[in-house]
Design a protein around this motif. Structure first.
Motif, mmCIF file in Angstrom:
data_model
loop_
_atom_site.group_PDB
_atom_site.id
_atom_site.type_symbol
_atom_site.label_atom_id
_atom_site.label_comp_id
_atom_site.label_asym_id
_atom_site.label_seq_id
_atom_site.Cartn_x
_atom_site.Cartn_y
_atom_site.Cartn_z
ATOM 1 N N ARG A 72 0.859 -1.186 0.000
ATOM 2 C CA ARG A 72 0.000 0.000 0.000
ATOM 3 C C ARG A 72 0.890 1.227 0.000
ATOM 4 O O ARG A 72 2.087 1.120 0.252
ATOM 5 C CB ARG A 72 -0.872 0.034 1.265
ATOM 6 N N ALA A 73 0.272 2.392 -0.279
ATOM 7 C CA ALA A 73 1.066 3.621 -0.293
ATOM 8 C C ALA A 73 0.254 4.793 0.230
ATOM 9 O O ALA A 73 -0.983 4.800 0.144
ATOM 10 C CB ALA A 73 1.564 3.922 -1.698
ATOM 11 N N TYR A 74 0.959 5.767 0.808
ATOM 12 C CA TYR A 74 0.365 7.051 1.177
ATOM 13 C C TYR A 74 1.092 8.131 0.394
ATOM 14 O O TYR A 74 2.312 8.102 0.283
ATOM 15 C CB TYR A 74 0.555 7.326 2.673
ATOM 16 N N VAL A 75 0.301 9.058 -0.166
ATOM 17 C CA VAL A 75 0.909 10.184 -0.873
ATOM 18 C C VAL A 75 0.786 11.412 0.026
ATOM 19 O O VAL A 75 -0.317 11.786 0.418
ATOM 20 C CB VAL A 75 0.203 10.439 -2.219
ATOM 21 N N LEU A 76 1.927 12.000 0.392
ATOM 22 C CA LEU A 76 1.906 13.187 1.240
ATOM 23 C C LEU A 76 2.015 14.431 0.377
ATOM 24 O O LEU A 76 2.748 14.457 -0.610
ATOM 25 C CB LEU A 76 3.085 13.182 2.224
ATOM 26 N N ARG A 77 1.258 15.473 0.781
ATOM 27 C CA ARG A 77 1.419 16.762 0.114
ATOM 28 C C ARG A 77 1.346 17.843 1.168
ATOM 29 O O ARG A 77 0.371 17.921 1.908
ATOM 30 C CB ARG A 77 0.347 16.969 -0.943
ATOM 31 N N THR A 78 2.396 18.659 1.256
ATOM 32 C CA THR A 78 2.533 19.766 2.230
ATOM 33 C C THR A 78 2.007 19.385 3.614
ATOM 34 O O THR A 78 1.135 20.035 4.167
ATOM 35 C CB THR A 78 1.816 21.045 1.738
ATOM 36 N N GLY A 79 2.550 18.301 4.123
ATOM 37 C CA GLY A 79 2.281 17.950 5.517
ATOM 38 C C GLY A 79 0.975 17.231 5.765
ATOM 39 O O GLY A 79 0.568 17.087 6.920
ATOM 40 N N LYS A 80 0.286 16.805 4.697
ATOM 41 C CA LYS A 80 -0.973 16.073 4.892
ATOM 42 C C LYS A 80 -0.998 14.860 3.978
ATOM 43 O O LYS A 80 -0.334 14.836 2.942
ATOM 44 C CB LYS A 80 -2.165 16.966 4.526
ATOM 45 N N VAL A 81 -1.813 13.870 4.342
ATOM 46 C CA VAL A 81 -2.001 12.735 3.448
ATOM 47 C C VAL A 81 -2.982 13.167 2.363
ATOM 48 O O VAL A 81 -4.130 13.506 2.644
ATOM 49 C CB VAL A 81 -2.559 11.513 4.205
ATOM 50 N N ALA A 82 -2.500 13.188 1.115
ATOM 51 C CA ALA A 82 -3.357 13.630 0.027
ATOM 52 C C ALA A 82 -4.125 12.448 -0.554
ATOM 53 O O ALA A 82 -5.236 12.602 -1.087
ATOM 54 C CB ALA A 82 -2.525 14.295 -1.066
ATOM 55 N N LEU A 83 -3.553 11.271 -0.443
ATOM 56 C CA LEU A 83 -4.090 10.138 -1.181
ATOM 57 C C LEU A 83 -3.526 8.889 -0.529
ATOM 58 O O LEU A 83 -2.382 8.882 -0.071
ATOM 59 C CB LEU A 83 -3.557 10.225 -2.619
ATOM 60 N N SER A 84 -4.303 7.818 -0.484
ATOM 61 C CA SER A 84 -3.726 6.566 -0.013
ATOM 62 C C SER A 84 -4.490 5.407 -0.638
ATOM 63 O O SER A 84 -5.593 5.585 -1.150
ATOM 64 C CB SER A 84 -3.791 6.477 1.515
ATOM 65 N N GLY A 85 -3.875 4.251 -0.607
ATOM 66 C CA GLY A 85 -4.572 3.101 -1.161
ATOM 67 C C GLY A 85 -3.629 2.008 -1.593
ATOM 68 O O GLY A 85 -2.428 2.025 -1.271
ATOM 69 N N ASP A 86 -4.165 1.098 -2.335
ATOM 70 C CA ASP A 86 -3.421 -0.047 -2.816
ATOM 71 C C ASP A 86 -2.314 0.399 -3.779
ATOM 72 O O ASP A 86 -2.557 1.210 -4.665
ATOM 73 C CB ASP A 86 -4.409 -0.970 -3.538
ATOM 74 N N ALA A 87 -1.103 -0.125 -3.583
ATOM 75 C CA ALA A 87 0.021 0.331 -4.396
ATOM 76 C C ALA A 87 -0.214 0.078 -5.879
ATOM 77 O O ALA A 87 0.064 0.939 -6.719
ATOM 78 C CB ALA A 87 1.305 -0.365 -3.941
ATOM 79 N N ALA A 88 -0.749 -1.072 -6.196
ATOM 80 C CA ALA A 88 -0.964 -1.418 -7.605
ATOM 81 C C ALA A 88 -1.935 -0.443 -8.259
ATOM 82 O O ALA A 88 -1.746 -0.049 -9.414
ATOM 83 C CB ALA A 88 -1.486 -2.845 -7.699
ATOM 84 N N GLU A 89 -2.977 -0.038 -7.520
ATOM 85 C CA GLU A 89 -3.945 0.907 -8.095
ATOM 86 C C GLU A 89 -3.343 2.294 -8.246
ATOM 87 O O GLU A 89 -3.557 2.972 -9.246
ATOM 88 C CB GLU A 89 -5.188 0.983 -7.210
ATOM 89 N N LEU A 90 -2.577 2.705 -7.225
ATOM 90 C CA LEU A 90 -1.998 4.052 -7.257
ATOM 91 C C LEU A 90 -0.995 4.207 -8.395
ATOM 92 O O LEU A 90 -0.779 5.299 -8.897
ATOM 93 C CB LEU A 90 -1.315 4.377 -5.921
ATOM 94 N N ARG A 91 -0.400 3.084 -8.780
ATOM 95 C CA ARG A 91 0.578 3.120 -9.865
ATOM 96 C C ARG A 91 -0.023 3.734 -11.133
ATOM 97 O O ARG A 91 0.631 4.420 -11.891
ATOM 98 C CB ARG A 91 1.032 1.686 -10.180
#
Lengths: 349, 300, 243
Positions: free
Chosen positions: C210-229
């Motif tokens: 899984r992955a979390y995408v951070l943007r300016t100090g906040k979680v902008a997006l998260s989910g399954d790594a394969a989907e986020l790809r």
């Protein structure tokens, strides 16, 4: 820039007050208090001269007393009478042994001599920073001490130098303090002063905006040394007799304690530091001699006052490392926080 | 007396003096390594060890146990100084920490004056240590205390070398000197390492203090001052914070001073300390980092 | 202590300040036992700060960090290592004047099981054979890729239950990057739980569950790594595209 004239104004007010004290004090106070007042004013000159490099440019010199010692000896040699020179310093070179200078020219010469020394040693030393500059300037103090002890043709070596006329009176010292304050306050709160502080606060940023770090440090160092030399002369003419170890580590510690207690980036802080430490030392010293209350006698404890001062110093370092005044100036209510604003403006440049 | 014997005598003198400088400088460098602090109080820690030894000898304790007690007293003094004065200002600016160590010096020296007055006291060295060796028909002389100084310096430095290369605490001390937060990240307790560093450095100061006083024949409250200054020079020449550098710097300084005394014209000799510091300033200009960059240790 | 589905690491509303700058403004994430989680985002998004807060180098202003059910906000870095979190920091931060052997020894300084340490050292030789060759060499003299392998091995020597990895590909030659990520994949197969900060999104998302995408100090997006790809928004977050 409105704040700029207020500091000279505050300095002026202080000087008028000082002038009244200088003239009036001997009439209303006993000799003991006049002596304390004189020593405070004299130490103020020394601490102010130290604050220029250590407080305003951030070059923490441990060698400042070397300039005071050099000034004291230079002035002392110059103002001995020709007969005294023949008797006390028979090997003095011919160049120096046929004349005797009055107090003021001797003092000015001492200041210039110390400034010249500062140019010579400052040119290499001011390139160093951090611990190295402290240890290396301490090295300078040791060099001065060794030379004073060994150049006995000029200094009588480790023995006490005597016979220097006791010309230092309260009005003289207050007068020199006034000159020191005027010059330093004009310097510190000028565009050059802002450059000095920029060098202190962020050396890299200062050089990035085109300030010559070496030049700013060197000028501060040399001017500080000039007043240290002057102070040395006043000291020599106050004591009359002194030895090379008069101008060594005890004096260094004392001046640094005064500077740090008052606040390293503040002219009025330097003077406040001198007053606090002087008064405290006087009180502690009288306690230290031992005293009797009724049947109970407290024996003399020599060294106790220094120990108390040392602990006080550590407490300041822990709880108030910027001293009483920090970077602020006392302006006698003439302008609330003008000095602070001024300092901020300086930082913004 | 032949040239060769004269030179050999000077080499012996240089090794003996250099050993003392190395002992003091190594202690300074250990503390500087972990704390980045120029510890002016190090010289007074020497004084504590020397006075303890003298007082114990005076009440009848033999030399060796008295010396060990002196070293322990120095270690204790170092521990207390760190705990009381340096820990509260550990993260303060450099100048604050430098000033605090000056204040500690001031307190300890005046405490010494208060307790023992500032006049020198005799160091009661046993006759056995005072007896001297004469080689080559008296051309070369040295005393047992010289031999003891060099021997103890070698033993203690080898011990230190073992400690900083073979034990986890010693390795941790070097690691913390190099990168404090990385040391924390591998799980080293930095507080403990700093305490150990002070104990070790102060024990070295104690040993140096006893040996220095034994050679000088006297103790007095300000006795630590001169060796401290020389040790600063040695440590800086070696590269401040490098233990092997301090060692090298100590022996180089010993050699330089003996050279000045033995081979330069007589009128120059009293200016020895002035020459040393002038050379230091010149050296700093050309090589501010010292000979050994800290953390580029020679393997012992 | 940990129930079947309670996460090994759980962060709630984490806020961290650097002076006047708010580096993290309420980050929440969780890592389950055996998972590999990628933390991606542009420079200054707060990835390294998140890792530094977990390992105790940065002090959170608000929020909680739970490891194995224990709140570790106020613990010191050494205590956190002892609990089982090892942090392999950005820029490697090896002890350059110490040898490879000594670096690994310090990596295991919190452990008292000599046998286990010896066994793990052998495991490191299998995972990173170059370390055996460089055993007596000073860490400062290794190449970038070799240093990164040593840094990984040093963190692993603490026998962690959670491995925090900060930019393992930074300053490493491409060939060695592949080698390092193969080693990480092997660790994953062995069941190592990892929280990975990585600039190279493709590499990170390939390895991660899984992955979390951070943007300016906040979680902008998260989910399954394969989907986020395949999600465009990831690239946007990366480029700091307009809100």
């Amino acid at each position: 820039m409105k704040a700029d004239f207020r500091i000279p104004l505050a300095v002026g007010a202080a000087l008028v007050l000082a002038g009244i004290i200088a003239v009036g004090a001997p009439h209303v106070m006993g000799d003991y208090f006049v002596r304390i007042l004189l020593l405070m004013a004299l130490n103020s000159i020394l601490v102010l001269s130290l604050s220029l490099s250590n407080g305003f440019t951030g070059v923490f010199s441990l060698g400042h007393v070397g300039f005071i010692g050099a000034g004291a000896y230079a002035a002392g040699i110059l103002s001995l009478t020709v007969q005294q020179k023949k008797a006390l310093l028979p090997h003095l070179p011919d160049l120096l042994n046929w004349f005797s200078l009055p107090f003021l020219p001797a003092t000015l010469t001492a200041g210039l001599f110390a400034a010249l020394l500062a140019v010579i040693v400052g040119y290499p030393l001011m390139r160093l920073s951090g611990y190295f500059v402290s240890v290396a300037t301490m090295g300078f103090l040791i060099i001065v001490n060794v030379v004073l002890i060994n150049a006995s043709d000029f200094t009588r070596g480790a023995r006490t130098s005597t016979g220097v006329p006791l010309a230092t009176t309260l009005p003289w010292v207050i007068g020199w303090l006034a000159v020191t304050l005027i010059v330093l306050s004009r310097l510190v709160y000028s565009p050059f002063g802002r450059r000095m502080k920029a060098v202190r606060d962020d050396t890299i940023a200062a050089s990035a905006v085109g300030i010559s770090v070496l030049r700013a440090r060197l000028i501060a160092f040399v001017i500080g040394a000039f007043f240290a030399g002057v102070g040395g002369s006043l000291y020599a003419h106050y004591l009359g007799s002194f030895s090379p170890n008069t101008f060594y580590f005890a004096m260094t510690m004392n001046l640094i304690a005064m500077l740090v207690l008052g606040g390293m980036g503040s002219l009025s802080g330097a003077i406040i530091g001198v007053i606090c430490v002087s008064l405290l030392s006087e009180v502690l010293r009288s306690v230290e001699r031992g005293f009797t209350i009724g049947d109970f006698t407290v024996p003399a404890l020599f060294g106790a006052s220094q120990i108390v001062l040392g602990f006080l110093f550590i407490l300041i370092m822990i709880f108030r490392p910027k001293g009483i005044m920090g970077d602020r100036e006392l302006t006698f209510g003439l302008s609330g926080r003008s000095a602070k604003n001024n300092h901020k403006e300086g930082k913004d440049r | 007396m032949s040239q060769f014997e004269y030179i050999l005598q000077q080499v012996i003198n240089a090794v003996s003096l250099g050993s003392l400088y190395a002992l003091v400088a190594v202690g300074l460098s250990i503390v500087f390594g972990v704390l980045k602090l120029t510890n002016f109080a190090h010289g007074d820690v020497m004084m504590v060890g020397a006075f303890t030894t003298v007082l114990l000898i005076a009440i009848g304790v033999p030399f060796i146990p008295a010396m060990i007690a002196g070293i322990l007293a120095s270690a204790l003094a170092g521990f207390l100084i760190e705990r009381i004065a340096y820990r509260p200002i550990r993260n303060a600016p450099d100048v604050t920490r430098l000033l605090t160590s000056l204040a500690v010096t001031y307190i300890l020296e005046n405490l010494g004056i208060l307790l023992f007055t500032s006049s020198p006291r005799n160091f009661p060295l046993p006759d056995m240590l005072n007896s001297s060796w004469q080689l080559a028909g008296g051309a070369i002389t040295f005393t047992n205390i010289n031999v003891l100084t060099v021997a103890l310096t070698f033993v203690s430095l080898i011990g230190l070398g073992w400690f900083i290369t073979r034990t986890t605490v010693g390795l941790g001390m070097r690691a913390a000197a190099e990168d404090m937060s990385a040391a924390q990240l591998v799980g080293l307790d930095v507080n403990k390492l700093i305490i150990v560093a002070f104990l070790v450095a102060s024990a070295f100061a104690g040993l140096a203090g006893v040996l220095w006083a034994a050679q000088a024949g006297v103790v007095q409250p300000q006795m630590g001052f001169t060796p401290l200054l020389k040790a600063f020079v040695a440590a800086i020449i070696g590269g401040f914070g490098s233990i092997s550098g301090a060692l090298l710097g100590g022996y180089m300084l010993g050699a330089l001073e003996i050279f000045i005394v033995a081979f330069l014209p007589d009128p120059v000799v009293p200016y020895r300390d002035a020459i040393v510091f002038t050379l230091l300033i010149a050296f700093l200009l050309f090589r501010p980092g010292g000979l050994m960059q800290p953390n580029r240790e020679i393997k012992l | 202590m940990v129930t079947a589905d309670a996460p090994l690491l759980q962060i709630d509303d984490l806020e961290v300040n650097f002076g006047a700058v708010r580096a993290l403004k309420g980050v929440s994430l969780d890592v389950r036992e055996g998972e590999v989680i990628a933390l991606v985002g542009a420079n200054g998004a707060g990835k390294s700060t998140t890792l530094r807060s977990i390992s105790g180098l940065a002090r959170p202003k608000a929020g909680t960090i739970r490891f194995d059910g224990v709140v570790i906000n106020r613990r010191s870095p050494p205590q956190i290592v002892r609990l089982g979190v090892a942090h392999c920091p950005e820029g490697r931060r090896l002890f350059g004047s110490l040898t490879v052997a000594e670096n690994l020894r310090l990596g295991a300084c919190t452990r008292s099981d000599a046998d286990g340490v010896a066994r793990d050292t052998e495991t490191m030789f299998v995972l990173f054979p170059i370390l055996r060759e460089r055993w007596r060499q000073l860490a400062g003299t290794l190449s970038g890729g070799e240093q990164q392998q040593l840094a990984l091995a040093r963190a692993l020597m603490a026998a962690p239950r959670l491995l925090l990895l900060d930019e393992p590909s930074l300053g490493v030659a491409p060939l060695l990057v592949r080698h390092i990520f193969e080693a990480l994949a092997e660790l994953k197969r062995q069941g190592m739980t990892m929280l990975l900060v990585e600039q190279n999104i493709a590499l990170a998302l390939n390895l991660a569950d899984r992955a979390y995408v951070l943007r300016t100090g906040k979680v902008a997006l998260s989910g399954d790594a394969a989907e986020l790809r395949d999600d465009d928004r990831v690239a946007q977050a990366y480029l700091g595209a307009a809100e």
